[in-house]
Scaffold this motif. Structure first.
Motif, PDB file in Angstrom:
ATOM      1  N   THR A  78      44.313  30.942  44.101  1.00 60.72           N
ATOM      2  CA  THR A  78      43.161  31.724  44.522  1.00 60.72           C
ATOM      3  C   THR A  78      43.647  33.029  45.154  1.00 60.72           C
ATOM      4  N   LEU A  79      43.078  34.138  44.697  1.00 58.85           N
ATOM      5  CA  LEU A  79      43.301  35.443  45.305  1.00 58.85           C
ATOM      6  C   LEU A  79      42.031  35.766  46.071  1.00 58.85           C
ATOM      7  N   HIS A  80      42.134  35.834  47.393  1.00 65.94           N
ATOM      8  CA  HIS A  80      40.976  35.971  48.273  1.00 65.94           C
ATOM      9  C   HIS A  80      41.082  37.267  49.067  1.00 65.94           C
ATOM     10  N   SER A  81      39.957  37.938  49.249  1.00 61.69           N
ATOM     11  CA  SER A  81      39.919  39.105  50.116  1.00 61.69           C
ATOM     12  C   SER A  81      38.772  38.949  51.099  1.00 61.69           C
ATOM     13  N   THR A  82      39.063  39.288  52.344  1.00 56.02           N
ATOM     14  CA  THR A  82      38.013  39.302  53.359  1.00 56.02           C
ATOM     15  C   THR A  82      37.198  40.581  53.188  1.00 56.02           C
ATOM     16  N   HIS A  83      36.371  40.899  54.150  1.00 57.13           N
ATOM     17  CA  HIS A  83      35.552  42.110  54.095  1.00 57.13           C
ATOM     18  C   HIS A  83      36.390  43.390  54.133  1.00 57.13           C
ATOM     19  N   THR A  84      37.690  43.262  54.351  1.00 62.49           N
ATOM     20  CA  THR A  84      38.582  44.417  54.274  1.00 62.49           C
ATOM     21  C   THR A  84      38.560  45.002  52.866  1.00 62.49           C
ATOM     22  N   GLY A  85      38.427  44.139  51.871  1.00 60.51           N
ATOM     23  CA  GLY A  85      38.492  44.563  50.479  1.00 60.51           C
ATOM     24  C   GLY A  85      39.933  44.640  50.013  1.00 60.51           C
ATOM     25  N   LEU A  86      40.111  44.793  48.716  1.00 59.91           N
ATOM     26  CA  LEU A  86      41.442  44.852  48.113  1.00 59.91           C
ATOM     27  C   LEU A  86      41.363  45.705  46.858  1.00 59.91           C
ATOM     28  N   SER A  87      42.315  46.615  46.723  1.00 56.05           N
ATOM     29  CA  SER A  87      42.373  47.458  45.536  1.00 56.05           C
ATOM     30  C   SER A  87      43.665  47.164  44.782  1.00 56.05           C
ATOM     31  N   LEU A  88      43.536  46.844  43.491  1.00 56.04           N
ATOM     32  CA  LEU A  88      44.692  46.520  42.656  1.00 56.04           C
ATOM     33  C   LEU A  88      44.821  47.558  41.556  1.00 56.04           C
ATOM     34  N   GLY A  89      45.969  48.208  41.493  1.00 52.66           N
ATOM     35  CA  GLY A  89      46.197  49.212  40.455  1.00 52.66           C
ATOM     36  C   GLY A  89      47.672  49.448  40.249  1.00 52.66           C
ATOM     37  N   THR A  90      48.015  50.165  39.194  1.00 46.52           N
ATOM     38  CA  THR A  90      49.359  50.612  38.827  1.00 46.52           C
ATOM     39  C   THR A  90      50.227  49.541  38.178  1.00 46.52           C
ATOM     40  N   GLY A  91      50.268  48.321  38.689  1.00 45.73           N
ATOM     41  CA  GLY A  91      51.176  47.294  38.189  1.00 45.73           C
ATOM     42  C   GLY A  91      50.571  46.424  37.107  1.00 45.73           C
ATOM     43  N   THR A  92      51.046  45.173  37.070  1.00 42.84           N
ATOM     44  CA  THR A  92      50.596  44.199  36.083  1.00 42.84           C
ATOM     45  C   THR A  92      50.180  42.917  36.793  1.00 42.84           C
ATOM     46  N   MET A  93      48.996  42.413  36.446  1.00 41.03           N
ATOM     47  CA  MET A  93      48.517  41.136  36.968  1.00 41.03           C
ATOM     48  C   MET A  93      48.451  40.152  35.812  1.00 41.03           C
ATOM     49  N   VAL A  94      49.106  38.996  35.989  1.00 37.02           N
ATOM     50  CA  VAL A  94      49.117  37.952  34.967  1.00 37.02           C
ATOM     51  C   VAL A  94      48.245  36.803  35.465  1.00 37.02           C
ATOM     52  N   VAL A  95      47.343  36.339  34.601  1.00 35.41           N
ATOM     53  CA  VAL A  95      46.460  35.219  34.923  1.00 35.41           C
ATOM     54  C   VAL A  95      46.867  34.041  34.054  1.00 35.41           C
ATOM     55  N   ASP A  96      47.242  32.938  34.709  1.00 36.07           N
ATOM     56  CA  ASP A  96      47.690  31.727  34.028  1.00 36.07           C
ATOM     57  C   ASP A  96      46.977  30.531  34.650  1.00 36.07           C
ATOM     58  N   ASP A  97      46.592  29.559  33.825  1.00 36.23           N
ATOM     59  CA  ASP A  97      45.920  28.352  34.288  1.00 36.23           C
ATOM     60  C   ASP A  97      44.517  28.719  34.803  1.00 36.23           C
ATOM     61  N   HIS A  98      44.026  28.079  35.832  1.00 33.45           N
ATOM     62  CA  HIS A  98      42.692  28.336  36.373  1.00 33.45           C
ATOM     63  C   HIS A  98      42.832  29.133  37.665  1.00 33.45           C
ATOM     64  N   VAL A  99      42.443  30.387  37.637  1.00 36.06           N
ATOM     65  CA  VAL A  99      42.586  31.299  38.769  1.00 36.06           C
ATOM     66  C   VAL A  99      41.207  31.645  39.316  1.00 36.06           C
TER      67      VAL A  99
END
Length: 138
Positions: A78-99
């Motif tokens: 699980t990738l979780h973010s609080t009310h701070t928020g989260l910005s993902l960019g530039t790199g590579t995100m791999v999703v495997d199995d149940h995320v």
């Protein structure tokens, strides 16, 4: 992880391949400093782990990818973010199995998890990704 852990001070530099494992455990990133995934490095979050982003800097951009070869590998976690928020960019995100990608944001887009158009995303065969809360793309 043998128990949940909060990283609250300093900066985190992933230089090679770092694997976080521990079923039903949480790695909470609460530091005001940056967590940087270096060129050619991988931060691997294994099955059952929750990575919770809650930077004390109240900034969405403290998880940093150096370039396209910087990888965040989500393997049944699980990738979780609080009310701070989260910005993902530039790199590579791999999703495997149940995320699960979840945001506590329910009304404000500046608290959302923002997936930028410059983030390469690889969804492996048979993988499932569930979203909860406000997730933006663009």
């Amino acid at each position: 992880l043998s128990s949940s852990f909060a990283f609250g001070l300093g900066a985190l530099d992933v230089q090679r391949n770092v694997r976080v494992e521990g079923k039903d455990k949480q790695f909470a990133y609460t530091s005001a400093g940056s967590a940087t995934i270096a060129s050619g490095a991988t931060l691997f979050l294994d099955r059952g782990v929750t990575f919770s982003y809650d930077s004390l800097a109240a900034s969405r951009d403290k998880l940093v990818f150096t370039d396209d070869s910087s990888r965040l590998y989500l393997n049944g976690c699980t990738l979780h973010s609080t009310h701070t928020g989260l910005s993902l960019g530039t790199g590579t995100m791999v999703v495997d199995d149940h995320v699960i990608i979840e945001s506590e944001a329910t009304e404000l887009q500046n608290e959302a998890i923002a997936i930028q158009t410059n983030l390469n995303t690889e969804i492996l065969s048979g993988a499932v990704c569930d979203f909860d809360g406000i997730i933006t793309y663009g």
